[in-house]
Motif scaffolding. Structure first.
Motif, PDB file in Angstrom:
ATOM      1  N   GLN A  61     -10.230   7.739  -6.459  1.00  0.00           N
ATOM      2  CA  GLN A  61     -10.743   6.378  -6.609  1.00  0.00           C
ATOM      3  C   GLN A  61     -10.231   5.702  -7.882  1.00  0.00           C
ATOM      4  OE1 GLN A  61     -12.585   4.371  -4.569  1.00  0.00           O
ATOM      5  NE2 GLN A  61     -12.331   5.947  -3.000  1.00  0.00           N
ATOM      6  N   LEU A  62     -10.075   6.467  -8.970  1.00  0.00           N
ATOM      7  CA  LEU A  62      -9.538   5.880 -10.206  1.00  0.00           C
ATOM      8  C   LEU A  62      -8.116   5.374  -9.975  1.00  0.00           C
ATOM      9  CD1 LEU A  62     -10.715   8.409 -12.963  1.00  0.00           C
ATOM     10  CD2 LEU A  62     -11.746   6.218 -12.331  1.00  0.00           C
ATOM     11  N   ARG A  63      -7.349   6.130  -9.216  1.00  0.00           N
ATOM     12  CA  ARG A  63      -5.970   5.740  -8.906  1.00  0.00           C
ATOM     13  C   ARG A  63      -5.952   4.543  -7.964  1.00  0.00           C
ATOM     14  NH1 ARG A  63      -1.647   9.676  -5.758  1.00  0.00           N
ATOM     15  NH2 ARG A  63       0.181   8.313  -5.939  1.00  0.00           N
ATOM     16  N   LEU A  64      -6.774   4.590  -6.927  1.00  0.00           N
ATOM     17  CA  LEU A  64      -6.798   3.516  -5.935  1.00  0.00           C
ATOM     18  C   LEU A  64      -7.343   2.225  -6.526  1.00  0.00           C
ATOM     19  CD1 LEU A  64      -6.534   2.377  -3.107  1.00  0.00           C
ATOM     20  CD2 LEU A  64      -8.666   3.511  -2.487  1.00  0.00           C
ATOM     21  N   ARG A  65      -8.425   2.311  -7.277  1.00  0.00           N
ATOM     22  CA  ARG A  65      -9.046   1.123  -7.870  1.00  0.00           C
ATOM     23  C   ARG A  65      -8.288   0.638  -9.101  1.00  0.00           C
ATOM     24  NH1 ARG A  65     -15.413   1.358  -6.887  1.00  0.00           N
ATOM     25  NH2 ARG A  65     -15.446   2.637  -5.017  1.00  0.00           N
ATOM     26  N   ASP A  66      -7.337   1.461  -9.580  1.00  0.00           N
ATOM     27  CA  ASP A  66      -6.532   1.146 -10.769  1.00  0.00           C
ATOM     28  C   ASP A  66      -7.432   0.880 -11.969  1.00  0.00           C
ATOM     29  OD1 ASP A  66      -4.230   0.934 -12.127  1.00  0.00           O
ATOM     30  OD2 ASP A  66      -3.485  -0.869 -11.155  1.00  0.00           O
ATOM     31  N   ILE A 109     -21.149   9.025  -5.133  1.00  0.00           N
ATOM     32  CA  ILE A 109     -20.695   8.625  -6.469  1.00  0.00           C
ATOM     33  C   ILE A 109     -20.979   7.143  -6.658  1.00  0.00           C
ATOM     34  CG2 ILE A 109     -18.744   8.638  -8.063  1.00  0.00           C
ATOM     35  CD1 ILE A 109     -17.324  10.471  -6.017  1.00  0.00           C
ATOM     36  N   ILE A 110     -21.443   6.781  -7.846  1.00  0.00           N
ATOM     37  CA  ILE A 110     -21.690   5.378  -8.202  1.00  0.00           C
ATOM     38  C   ILE A 110     -20.699   4.958  -9.281  1.00  0.00           C
ATOM     39  CG2 ILE A 110     -23.318   3.731  -9.200  1.00  0.00           C
ATOM     40  CD1 ILE A 110     -24.176   4.531  -6.475  1.00  0.00           C
ATOM     41  N   PHE A 111     -20.039   3.809  -9.063  1.00  0.00           N
ATOM     42  CA  PHE A 111     -19.111   3.256 -10.051  1.00  0.00           C
ATOM     43  C   PHE A 111     -19.714   1.986 -10.643  1.00  0.00           C
ATOM     44  CE2 PHE A 111     -16.443   5.846  -7.404  1.00  0.00           C
ATOM     45  CZ  PHE A 111     -15.448   6.337  -8.239  1.00  0.00           C
ATOM     46  N   ASP A 112     -19.894   1.971 -11.962  1.00  0.00           N
ATOM     47  CA  ASP A 112     -20.432   0.791 -12.652  1.00  0.00           C
ATOM     48  C   ASP A 112     -19.477   0.381 -13.765  1.00  0.00           C
ATOM     49  OD1 ASP A 112     -22.780   0.017 -11.344  1.00  0.00           O
ATOM     50  OD2 ASP A 112     -23.895   1.676 -12.245  1.00  0.00           O
ATOM     51  N   GLN A 113     -18.953  -0.841 -13.668  1.00  0.00           N
ATOM     52  CA  GLN A 113     -18.030  -1.369 -14.681  1.00  0.00           C
ATOM     53  C   GLN A 113     -18.804  -2.145 -15.729  1.00  0.00           C
ATOM     54  OE1 GLN A 113     -14.226  -1.300 -14.627  1.00  0.00           O
ATOM     55  NE2 GLN A 113     -14.898  -1.614 -16.737  1.00  0.00           N
ATOM     56  N   ALA A 130       0.838  -1.191   0.000  1.00  0.00           N
ATOM     57  CA  ALA A 130       0.000   0.000   0.000  1.00  0.00           C
ATOM     58  C   ALA A 130       0.879   1.249   0.000  1.00  0.00           C
ATOM     59  CB  ALA A 130      -0.918   0.004   1.222  1.00  0.00           C
ATOM     60  N   LEU A 131       0.516   2.210  -0.814  1.00  0.00           N
ATOM     61  CA  LEU A 131       1.186   3.513  -0.824  1.00  0.00           C
ATOM     62  C   LEU A 131       0.258   4.526  -0.154  1.00  0.00           C
ATOM     63  CD1 LEU A 131       3.473   5.420  -1.732  1.00  0.00           C
ATOM     64  CD2 LEU A 131       2.266   5.682  -3.919  1.00  0.00           C
ATOM     65  N   LEU A 132       0.745   5.148   0.922  1.00  0.00           N
ATOM     66  CA  LEU A 132      -0.039   6.133   1.654  1.00  0.00           C
ATOM     67  C   LEU A 132       0.525   7.528   1.434  1.00  0.00           C
ATOM     68  CD1 LEU A 132      -0.417   4.372   5.160  1.00  0.00           C
ATOM     69  CD2 LEU A 132      -1.797   4.045   3.113  1.00  0.00           C
ATOM     70  N   GLU A 133      -0.361   8.485   1.285  1.00  0.00           N
ATOM     71  CA  GLU A 133       0.017   9.895   1.219  1.00  0.00           C
ATOM     72  C   GLU A 133      -0.726  10.639   2.315  1.00  0.00           C
ATOM     73  OE1 GLU A 133      -0.701  11.315  -2.724  1.00  0.00           O
ATOM     74  OE2 GLU A 133       0.966  10.176  -3.606  1.00  0.00           O
ATOM     75  N   ASP A 134       0.024  11.166   3.276  1.00  0.00           N
ATOM     76  CA  ASP A 134      -0.574  11.815   4.456  1.00  0.00           C
ATOM     77  C   ASP A 134      -1.579  10.902   5.142  1.00  0.00           C
ATOM     78  OD1 ASP A 134       0.924  14.139   4.180  1.00  0.00           O
ATOM     79  OD2 ASP A 134      -0.574  15.114   2.905  1.00  0.00           O
ATOM     80  N   GLY A 135      -1.227   9.616   5.220  1.00  0.00           N
ATOM     81  CA  GLY A 135      -2.060   8.643   5.926  1.00  0.00           C
ATOM     82  C   GLY A 135      -3.230   8.105   5.130  1.00  0.00           C
ATOM     83  N   THR A 136      -3.408   8.569   3.890  1.00  0.00           N
ATOM     84  CA  THR A 136      -4.523   8.117   3.058  1.00  0.00           C
ATOM     85  C   THR A 136      -4.033   7.130   2.008  1.00  0.00           C
ATOM     86  OG1 THR A 136      -5.664  10.238   3.341  1.00  0.00           O
ATOM     87  CG2 THR A 136      -6.385   8.853   1.521  1.00  0.00           C
ATOM     88  N   LEU A 137      -4.736   6.023   1.856  1.00  0.00           N
ATOM     89  CA  LEU A 137      -4.373   5.014   0.862  1.00  0.00           C
ATOM     90  C   LEU A 137      -4.636   5.556  -0.536  1.00  0.00           C
ATOM     91  CD1 LEU A 137      -3.577   2.028   0.224  1.00  0.00           C
ATOM     92  CD2 LEU A 137      -6.017   1.481   0.347  1.00  0.00           C
ATOM     93  N   VAL A 138      -3.607   5.572  -1.390  1.00  0.00           N
ATOM     94  CA  VAL A 138      -3.757   6.090  -2.758  1.00  0.00           C
ATOM     95  C   VAL A 138      -3.478   5.027  -3.821  1.00  0.00           C
ATOM     96  CG1 VAL A 138      -3.319   8.499  -2.159  1.00  0.00           C
ATOM     97  CG2 VAL A 138      -1.394   7.013  -2.741  1.00  0.00           C
ATOM     98  N   GLU A 139      -2.654   4.030  -3.505  1.00  0.00           N
ATOM     99  CA  GLU A 139      -2.379   2.955  -4.454  1.00  0.00           C
ATOM    100  C   GLU A 139      -2.252   1.641  -3.693  1.00  0.00           C
ATOM    101  OE1 GLU A 139       0.872   3.630  -7.166  1.00  0.00           O
ATOM    102  OE2 GLU A 139       0.324   5.736  -7.450  1.00  0.00           O
ATOM    103  N   LEU A 140      -2.731   0.571  -4.306  1.00  0.00           N
ATOM    104  CA  LEU A 140      -2.657  -0.755  -3.688  1.00  0.00           C
ATOM    105  C   LEU A 140      -2.238  -1.778  -4.738  1.00  0.00           C
ATOM    106  CD1 LEU A 140      -3.257  -2.493  -1.103  1.00  0.00           C
ATOM    107  CD2 LEU A 140      -5.496  -2.924  -2.110  1.00  0.00           C
TER     108      LEU A 140
END
Length: 495
Positions: free
Chosen positions: A342-347, A300-304, A17-27
């Motif tokens: 979310q786009l970055r985190l969810r890749d 926000i709703i995400f639909d793939q 996990a990559l954290l920025e200021d304690g927030t998860l940004v990449e996994l």
């Protein structure tokens, strides 16, 4: 900004996990049975060449052929033995979607290719013949002569210095790209990295001569090592690892390439799981959900879908200013920041369409798109974005290298086969009735055994005049209903 890398190792997977200021940004995650493929080099065989789509399909021994666009066809690899001689090609013409002198690849031809995108769903691996070998500070490009410097190195003086060093050590027949990690490094450090890459390339040449196609020729670093190589830079404040074996491995690697970063490496020894300690598990669960709530009350709703990711912004329970335009703008700006994160985190990669709350003025639309662009620039993945349409839609693309977080952490529902919905109970009753009518007309028999899921059985037998009872009276048949927990909710069988 404080940046940290947190690594969790378990029996089933390794997660970083990559954290920025304690927030998860990449996994990033990797399972033993599903190792990452990007960067792997294969000696493949051309299955067929399709001019209509401007690509060739390559057998690399995985069961599913890889996809090699004509744009990814490089120079001749005639340094190998006569058996391994592959092909020559001229400069690619994007307008014609083919090589200027025509397609030279032939079915059955052997070719060296590298994976640039992992298989996703029904799509196979995406390949290139422009092979490159990444190191800590340099990228070695065989059969090239150019020297490039990472765009992320903004200092002009440092860029020029690194370019001069790279040119002075560039071997004949190879190109070099200087990576961001090389900032401040001397020529001895760069030469040491280059020597390691040349050694790997020599091994690849020898394996190509030795093995018939298709064959895996070179396996890139496992995920944990490659992430440390690519992400653990001087701007990372802390690297925490909860596995002793992995800690020793990373320590040995850093001792060789970046001793100055050793003090930032730490072994986690507390009893509470490391991802719970840093509140990462909660963020992962949130990122897998379809709905994301905003602080202002919107969501926000995400639909793939098969073709694209669709994102819908709603005002929800937010109560803002009396001015509708101002309230919509406020929600859209908050959503733009959350969507980029979310786009970055969810890749999420490929085509993305975002439906923002409608705005009437062009100035406000541009403000939302500008905010989205600004937040997306924090991401390492390349993106392209179009202006907001009159309908409030923003179309964009994001570089896709591996399957999204949703694909990695879930699998299609066996009940709905990934549709997300199952037939309504009344629809199932109509199917049962039709099946009984058909069987009665063909066999002449009036006694049947109906097997259904317990929920469906309860629905059919509910009430004084139950649905199953009305069905028997209507068609003058006898139905014995059996509740079967092994059946899916929407399935049934009639005998």
């Amino acid at each position: 900004m404080k940046k940290e890398i947190i690594t969790n190792s378990s029996l089933s997977e390794i997660r970083i996990a990559l954290l920025e200021d304690g927030t998860l940004v990449e996994l990033y995650s990797e399972q033993p049975e599903n190792e990452r493929m990007v960067g792997d080099i294969y000696y493949g065989k051309v299955e067929n060449v399709v001019e209509g789509i401007g690509a060739a399909f390559i057998d690399i021994g995985l069961g599913q052929n890889g996809f090699l666009p004509f744009a990814e066809i490089g120079k001749a690899y005639d340094v190998f033995s006569e058996k391994a001689k592959i092909f020559t090609t001229n400069k690619y013409d994007k307008k014609r979607n083919k090589n200027k002198e025509g397609i030279i690849l032939r079915s059955g031809q052997e070719i060296l290719v590298q994976v640039i995108k992992e298989p996703i769903g029904e799509k196979g691996t995406r390949l290139t013949s422009l092979v490159s070998l990444p190191g800590r500070f340099l990228v070695l490009v065989p059969h090239d002569h150019n020297v490039g410097v990472s765009r992320k190195i903004g200092n002009i003086r440092e860029r020029n210095r690194l370019r001069r060093l790279a040119r002075s050590i560039r071997p004949e027949g190879f190109g070099l790209i200087v990576r961001t990690m090389a900032v401040g490094k001397d020529i001895q450090t760069l030469r040491s990295d280059l020597d390691g890459l040349l050694k790997v390339w020599k091994q690849i040449e020898e394996r190509v001569k030795k093995y018939p196609a298709p064959k895996l020729i070179h396996k890139d670093m496992e995920m944990a090592s490659s992430i440390i190589r690519d992400l653990f830079s001087p701007d990372i404040d802390h690297l925490m690892v909860d596995n002793r074996k992995l800690h020793r491995k990373i320590k040995g690697y850093l001792r060789d390439v970046s001793p100055s970063l050793l003090s930032r490496l730490e072994l986690y020894k507390e009893k509470i799981p490391i991802f719970d300690k840093y509140k990462i598990e909660d963020e992962i669960q949130k990122s897998l959900s379809r709905k994301i709530w905003l602080k202002g009350g919107g969501y926000i709703i995400f639909d793939q879908t098969e073709a694209m990711m669709v994102v819908d912004v709603n005002s929800g329970r937010s109560i803002g200013e009396k001015d509708h335009e101002l309230h919509a703008l406020k929600t859209d700006l908050e959503a733009a920041c959350a969507i980029a994160h979310q786009l970055r985190l969810r890749d999420i990669g490929g085509i993305i369409v975002i439906d923002f709350i409608d705005l009437t003025t062009d100035k406000n639309r541009k403000k939302v798109v500008s905010t989205l662009k600004k937040e997306l620039k924090k991401d390492r993945a390349a993106f392209d974005i179009l202006p907001m349409s009159d309908f409030g839609l923003v179309e964009m693309t994001r570089e896709r290298v591996r399957p999204s977080l949703l694909y990695r952490y879930s699998e299609p529902c066996p009940s709905c086969s990934g549709l997300g919905r199952i037939p309504a109970k009344n629809t199932i009753i109509t199917k049962i009735e039709r099946k009984i009518q058909l069987m009665k007309s063909r066999s002449g028999k009036r006694r049947f055994v109906l097997r259904v899921h317990p929920d469906m059985a309860a629905y059919l037998s509910d009430g004084i005049k139950s649905r199953i009872h009305r069905l028997m009276l209507k068609h003058f048949v006898k139905i014995e209903m059996i509740s079967d927990r092994n059946m899916q909710n929407q399935d049934f069988s009639i005998e």
